[in-house]
Design a protein around this motif. Structure first.
Motif, mmCIF file in Angstrom:
data_model
loop_
_atom_site.group_PDB
_atom_site.id
_atom_site.type_symbol
_atom_site.label_atom_id
_atom_site.label_comp_id
_atom_site.label_asym_id
_atom_site.label_seq_id
_atom_site.Cartn_x
_atom_site.Cartn_y
_atom_site.Cartn_z
ATOM 1 N N SER A 93 0.770 -1.005 -0.071
ATOM 2 C CA SER A 93 0.202 0.238 0.122
ATOM 3 C C SER A 93 0.724 1.145 -0.023
ATOM 4 C CB SER A 93 -0.838 0.171 1.206
ATOM 5 O OG SER A 93 -0.360 0.005 2.513
ATOM 6 N N ILE A 94 2.197 1.072 0.538
ATOM 7 C CA ILE A 94 2.913 2.286 0.741
ATOM 8 C C ILE A 94 3.480 2.470 -0.701
ATOM 9 C CG2 ILE A 94 5.019 3.247 1.636
ATOM 10 C CD1 ILE A 94 4.642 1.832 4.203
ATOM 11 N N ASN A 105 0.950 3.471 -3.714
ATOM 12 C CA ASN A 105 0.119 4.745 -3.488
ATOM 13 C C ASN A 105 0.305 5.981 -4.359
ATOM 14 O OD1 ASN A 105 -1.238 7.077 -2.386
ATOM 15 N ND2 ASN A 105 -1.184 6.010 -0.241
ATOM 16 N N ALA A 143 -0.121 8.758 -4.447
ATOM 17 C CA ALA A 143 0.316 10.000 -3.681
ATOM 18 C C ALA A 143 1.769 9.988 -3.370
ATOM 19 C CB ALA A 143 -0.475 10.116 -2.440
ATOM 20 N N HIS A 144 2.396 8.675 -3.316
ATOM 21 C CA HIS A 144 3.900 8.900 -3.037
ATOM 22 C C HIS A 144 4.748 8.890 -4.151
ATOM 23 C CE1 HIS A 144 2.451 6.230 0.671
ATOM 24 N NE2 HIS A 144 2.289 7.614 0.678
ATOM 25 N N THR A 145 4.519 9.995 -5.013
ATOM 26 C CA THR A 145 5.375 10.363 -6.011
ATOM 27 C C THR A 145 6.716 10.715 -5.830
ATOM 28 O OG1 THR A 145 4.400 12.535 -6.106
ATOM 29 C CG2 THR A 145 3.458 10.979 -7.613
ATOM 30 N N ALA A 146 7.109 11.230 -4.452
ATOM 31 C CA ALA A 146 8.462 11.577 -3.972
ATOM 32 C C ALA A 146 9.360 10.368 -3.822
ATOM 33 C CB ALA A 146 8.377 12.609 -3.202
ATOM 34 N N MET A 147 8.778 9.257 -3.661
ATOM 35 C CA MET A 147 9.599 7.964 -3.325
ATOM 36 C C MET A 147 10.915 7.834 -4.013
ATOM 37 S SD MET A 147 8.339 3.903 -3.008
ATOM 38 C CE MET A 147 7.185 4.549 -1.740
ATOM 39 N N THR A 167 14.548 3.648 -2.398
ATOM 40 C CA THR A 167 13.614 3.176 -1.221
ATOM 41 C C THR A 167 12.624 2.406 -1.732
ATOM 42 O OG1 THR A 167 13.821 5.371 -0.339
ATOM 43 C CG2 THR A 167 11.757 4.231 0.107
ATOM 44 N N GLU A 168 12.183 2.528 -3.132
ATOM 45 C CA GLU A 168 11.081 1.590 -3.725
ATOM 46 C C GLU A 168 11.790 0.320 -3.754
ATOM 47 O OE1 GLU A 168 8.622 2.776 -7.327
ATOM 48 O OE2 GLU A 168 10.306 1.900 -7.914
ATOM 49 N N ASN A 228 -2.636 2.503 -9.931
ATOM 50 C CA ASN A 228 -1.532 2.755 -8.869
ATOM 51 C C ASN A 228 -0.285 3.585 -9.394
ATOM 52 O OD1 ASN A 228 0.711 1.053 -10.272
ATOM 53 N ND2 ASN A 228 -0.665 -0.664 -9.851
ATOM 54 N N ARG A 229 0.530 3.687 -8.625
ATOM 55 C CA ARG A 229 1.528 4.751 -8.961
ATOM 56 C C ARG A 229 2.372 4.454 -10.032
ATOM 57 N NH1 ARG A 229 6.698 5.253 -7.150
ATOM 58 N NH2 ARG A 229 6.759 3.703 -5.852
#
Length: 219
Positions: free
Chosen positions: A53-54, A57, A59-63, A67-68, A157-158
């Motif tokens: 889910s993290i 998401n 909304a998590h375009t800054a990842m 980290t991914e 999804n992202r």
């Protein structure tokens, strides 16, 4: 780990039709009357689903790309420990929607982290476990993305929001892996109607079940 089961992974770019094909493969495995497990990555268990889910998401375009990659590896490690490895130890046929190949092509190739760097992370996460068979549904990115756009019921999804160039790099990465490991990876043309793809997938499974799975389960 000494495995007595058989580990099958299904790979493909976004919109390749993996979900539909997995449903048909599940029916086939039921007909075989062998113990089996169908699961997915990232996910399959509570901890890994929370990581999923993290990662996905929108909304998590800054990842950050690292980290991914690390989150995928973490989810994979937990998934193997709780679900996949115990099932294989019990002699089950395990079908997993995505595995290490996805990380190699999405983060290693498309994100530019480098395939070998991502492979190293995942070798640690998996303890070196590799699929006995990988079915790669090869779809042109334009075709896959158009299917996603046409499917109103599919959750966006992202990764779906990435550029066409990104998805082309994903496909290039998959084809490179298939060329390197032709014994493990079977390439199937997923630009065709899914009914045709399903028939080819089932034929591959029938051929492999007669040889590889029978040999593996008798050892």
């Amino acid at each position: 780990m000494t495995s007595t089961g058989f580990f099958i992974t299904l790979e493909g770019g976004d919109g390749a039709g993996k979900t539909t094909v997995i449903g048909r493969v599940r029916e086939y495995l039921q007909q075989q009357k062998r113990p089996y497990l169908v699961t997915r990555e990232p996910g399959g268990i509570e901890i890994a689903e929370k990581i999923r889910s993290i990662i996905l998401n929108p909304a998590h375009t800054a990842m950050d790309a690292r980290t991914e990659a690390l989150l995928y590896a973490a989810a994979r490690s937990q998934h193997l420990a709780e679900v996949v490895e115990p099932a294989l130890q019990q002699g089950m046929i395990v079908l997993c929607d995505r595995f290490v190949d996805s990380s190699l092509v999405y983060q290693g190739n498309a994100r530019g982290l480098g395939v070998e760097a991502v492979r190293s992370i995942n070798k640690f996460a998996t303890g070196g476990l590799a699929p006995d068979l990988t079915l790669y549904l090869d779809v042109d990115p334009e075709v896959g993305l158009s299917r996603i756009s046409a499917n109103q019921d599919r959750e966006v999804n992202r990764l779906d929001l990435e550029s066409l160039a990104f998805h082309r790099k994903v496909r290039e990465g998959y084809l490179a892996i298939a060329a390197e490991e032709p014994q493990r990876v079977v390439v199937l043309d997923a630009n065709r109607p899914l009914e045709s793809v399903e028939q080819d997938v089932l034929q591959v499974l029938k051929d492999r079940f007669l040889k590889d799975i029978g040999d593996n389960l008798s050892n």
